[in-house]
Every structure is written in C-alpha cells, then in structure tokens.
Design a protein around this motif. Structure first.
Motif, PDB file in Angstrom:
ATOM      1  N   VAL A 111    -105.013 153.409  26.689  1.00 42.53           N
ATOM      2  CA  VAL A 111    -104.090 154.545  26.646  1.00 42.53           C
ATOM      3  C   VAL A 111    -104.773 155.629  25.826  1.00 42.53           C
ATOM      4  CG1 VAL A 111    -101.789 155.336  25.986  1.00 42.53           C
ATOM      5  CG2 VAL A 111    -102.124 152.973  26.756  1.00 42.53           C
ATOM      6  N   TYR A 112    -105.589 156.443  26.501  1.00 39.02           N
ATOM      7  CA  TYR A 112    -106.429 157.402  25.804  1.00 39.02           C
ATOM      8  C   TYR A 112    -105.714 158.716  25.500  1.00 39.02           C
ATOM      9  CZ  TYR A 112    -110.348 154.330  26.940  1.00 39.02           C
ATOM     10  OH  TYR A 112    -111.192 153.260  27.022  1.00 39.02           O
ATOM     11  N   GLY A 113    -104.617 158.986  26.206  1.00 35.62           N
ATOM     12  CA  GLY A 113    -103.967 160.273  26.005  1.00 35.62           C
ATOM     13  C   GLY A 113    -104.871 161.399  26.501  1.00 35.62           C
ATOM     14  N   LYS A 114    -104.681 162.582  25.970  1.00 34.68           N
ATOM     15  CA  LYS A 114    -105.476 163.736  26.362  1.00 34.68           C
ATOM     16  C   LYS A 114    -106.799 163.714  25.599  1.00 34.68           C
ATOM     17  CE  LYS A 114    -105.375 168.768  26.823  1.00 34.68           C
ATOM     18  NZ  LYS A 114    -104.586 169.997  26.572  1.00 34.68           N
ATOM     19  N   LEU A 115    -107.889 163.555  26.337  1.00 28.18           N
ATOM     20  CA  LEU A 115    -109.196 163.491  25.698  1.00 28.18           C
ATOM     21  C   LEU A 115    -109.620 164.872  25.205  1.00 28.18           C
ATOM     22  CD1 LEU A 115    -111.099 161.139  28.176  1.00 28.18           C
ATOM     23  CD2 LEU A 115    -110.145 160.554  25.951  1.00 28.18           C
ATOM     24  N   PRO A 116    -110.292 164.934  24.057  1.00 26.48           N
ATOM     25  CA  PRO A 116    -110.762 166.232  23.564  1.00 26.48           C
ATOM     26  C   PRO A 116    -111.816 166.810  24.495  1.00 26.48           C
ATOM     27  CG  PRO A 116    -111.682 164.434  22.258  1.00 26.48           C
ATOM     28  CD  PRO A 116    -110.651 163.828  23.151  1.00 26.48           C
ATOM     29  N   LYS A 117    -111.754 168.098  24.723  1.00 29.46           N
ATOM     30  CA  LYS A 117    -112.729 168.761  25.585  1.00 29.46           C
ATOM     31  C   LYS A 117    -113.749 169.490  24.723  1.00 29.46           C
ATOM     32  CE  LYS A 117    -113.126 171.791  29.610  1.00 29.46           C
ATOM     33  NZ  LYS A 117    -113.872 170.788  30.377  1.00 29.46           N
TER      34      LYS A 117
END
Length: 287
Positions: A179-185
């Motif tokens: 469950v990674y959620g929103k990965l940093p860009k």
C-alpha cells in the motif's frame, strides 16, 4: 537464475546444530570466505533472543538470515547481522521472504524494532530495505567496517546506512502490504546533488547543495544504479559518488531529515539508471 518452479521452498527458523553447520557452509559459498559465523555463537545467540531463519529448497538450504539481540541503553531490538542467498537463486525473491519471516518471528518474541546496515549505493538492497520493507534511516556510518577485501567492498570506504525497521508501525505494514499511496514525484529543484547524464555513459555527480533545509518538505538524493560496474570501469567516479553522497547524507541527517522512500528515475533506456532516496522531515516509523 535458479529455477524455483515445481520445487518446494520452505522458510523457517533453525534450531538444529546440524543445520547451523549447513548455514556456515553456505556462508563460505556466498562470500567466498573461510571465516563464517561460528556455529557455537549462532546457537548461543538463538537461545538468547536472536534467530537464524533458513530458506530450504527440497530440504537443501539455499538462503539464511541471522540476527542477535541488541540493546543501546534505551531500546531492546533485534540486530539483523547477515542475510545471504546462494548465487544461483539471488533474484528469486528469497531475500524478501527471509525478511518477512524475520518480521513474523520477531513479533512473536516481542520486538518492535529490527536494525541492520547496508551500503547506500547498492540500489538492489535499497529497493528491498527502504521501498519494499519500509525501513527508514537517519544515521550514516562512515567507513563502518574499515577496509574490506571482498569483491563488493574492496578499495572503497565501507560507508553504511543504519536502518530502523519499526515492524509494528503503520508505515511498515503499508509497505509490506504494497500500500504505497501516492509516490513522490522527482523534482530537480529538490535534488541535493545535480547529476550530469551523458548518453550511454554513467551518471556523474556535479553540484552538491547542503542548503535546501527551509523551503521544502521533501528532498531527493540521486544514486547510480550500477555502482559495482562503475567501480570496475571507473574507480575514480565510484569514489566520487561515495564521497559526495556521504557529504549530503551526513549533513541532512544531522539537521533532522530522514530517508523514508526510494524511487527510480523515469529516463530513456539509453541512459544508465539513476535512483533517488527520498528525504522527509516527518519522522516515519515508530507509531
């Protein structure tokens, strides 16, 4: 790569002296060393809060994980000392399975923290330790083991990350469950090292910035994806990566930042891969 199809893989704790001897023999194969952990030491460690977990393929041991009890004056924890997989099976996911089994057994005993070290420029290890398992890091050890003579470490200072794996935390549970959620860009203005990438060549660290502490909540530290190849073909560049990343990690850890994630650069195939450690001010891990 060793093939696991149609074979029976079992991962379980080890308690039998005969199997400790088999672990010792496997160590010699993995690290080409005649100085493995003494069997008596492993037996005593397991009887005093430590553990040895083996990966067995049709009753033949092909991987193991060895840990012992640790105490720093404040916290009791499990110190994860060695994890090794037979060379024929190294990209079969066994390392991750051993760590998950370690987590399960550590929870049974009553630990909430597991620690270990690894070379921050070894991106395969970073992908497992930080991205997949949810380890965090805010401690950098310079030349931790001194001069090492094995093929992976010889000639380069043995710098290490000291990883904290808070196995009862939501952060770790989410990572383990994918469950990674929103990965940093990645954003270049948040990178503490600017990288020069030449087509079909290895990335080169250029400008280092140790002043990005006020305006951002997230920072990126680039590392090359083929460190061992760089060391073989351009030793000076490998050493430069070691020293430049040492400089930024020691600085940002000292002023309160923490490694909390690990991502790969979105680049064309003709560029050597670059990865990014994600630094955050928010302390992830222990709930």
């Amino acid at each position: 790569m060793g093939q696991l199809e149609n074979l029976s893989l079992t991962i379980r704790p080890i308690h039998d002296v005969k199997e400790f001897v088999e672990v010792s023999e496997l160590e010699k194969i993995i690290w080409q060393s005649d100085d493995p952990v003494p069997v008596a030491h492993a037996v005593t460690s397991v009887d005093n809060g430590g553990m040895v977990i083996g990966a067995f393929l049709d009753d033949k041991i092909i991987g193991f994980q060895y840990s012992f009890a640790g105490f720093n004056g404040i916290n009791t924890y499990l110190c994860s000392y060695l994890l090794g997989v037979h060379p024929e099976y190294r990209i079969s996911g066994i390392g991750e399975q051993l760590k998950l089994a370690q987590c399960k057994e550590a929870l049974k005993i009553g630990y909430d923290l597991v620690t270990w070290t690894y070379d921050p420029l070894e991106t395969v290890n970073a992908n497992l330790n930080i991205k997949k398992l949810g380890g965090v890091c805010s401690t950098y050890k310079e030349n931790y083991y001194g001069e090492m003579e094995d093929s992976l470490n010889s000639g380069i200072p043995s710098d290490r990350f000291y990883v904290d794996w808070w196995i009862q935390s939501d952060h770790v549970k989410d990572k383990v469950d994918r469950v990674y959620g929103k990965l940093p860009k990645y954003q270049e203005d948040m990178a503490v090292i600017r990288v020069k990438e030449r087509e079909n060549e290895y990335p080169v660290p250029e400008e280092v910035n140790t002043n990005l502490t006020v305006d951002y909540e997230i920072l990126f530290v680039p590392v090359p994806g083929e460190f061992q190849k760089i060391k073989e073909e351009d030793f000076a560049l490998a050493l430069e990566w070691r020293l430049q990343t040492r400089k930024v990690f020691t600085h940002y850890f000292k002023v309160g930042w923490q490694v909390s994630d690990f991502i790969r650069s979105e680049r064309e195939e003709n560029f050597s891969p670059v990865y990014y450690y994600v630094l955050t001010k928010k302390r992830l891990g222990q709930n």
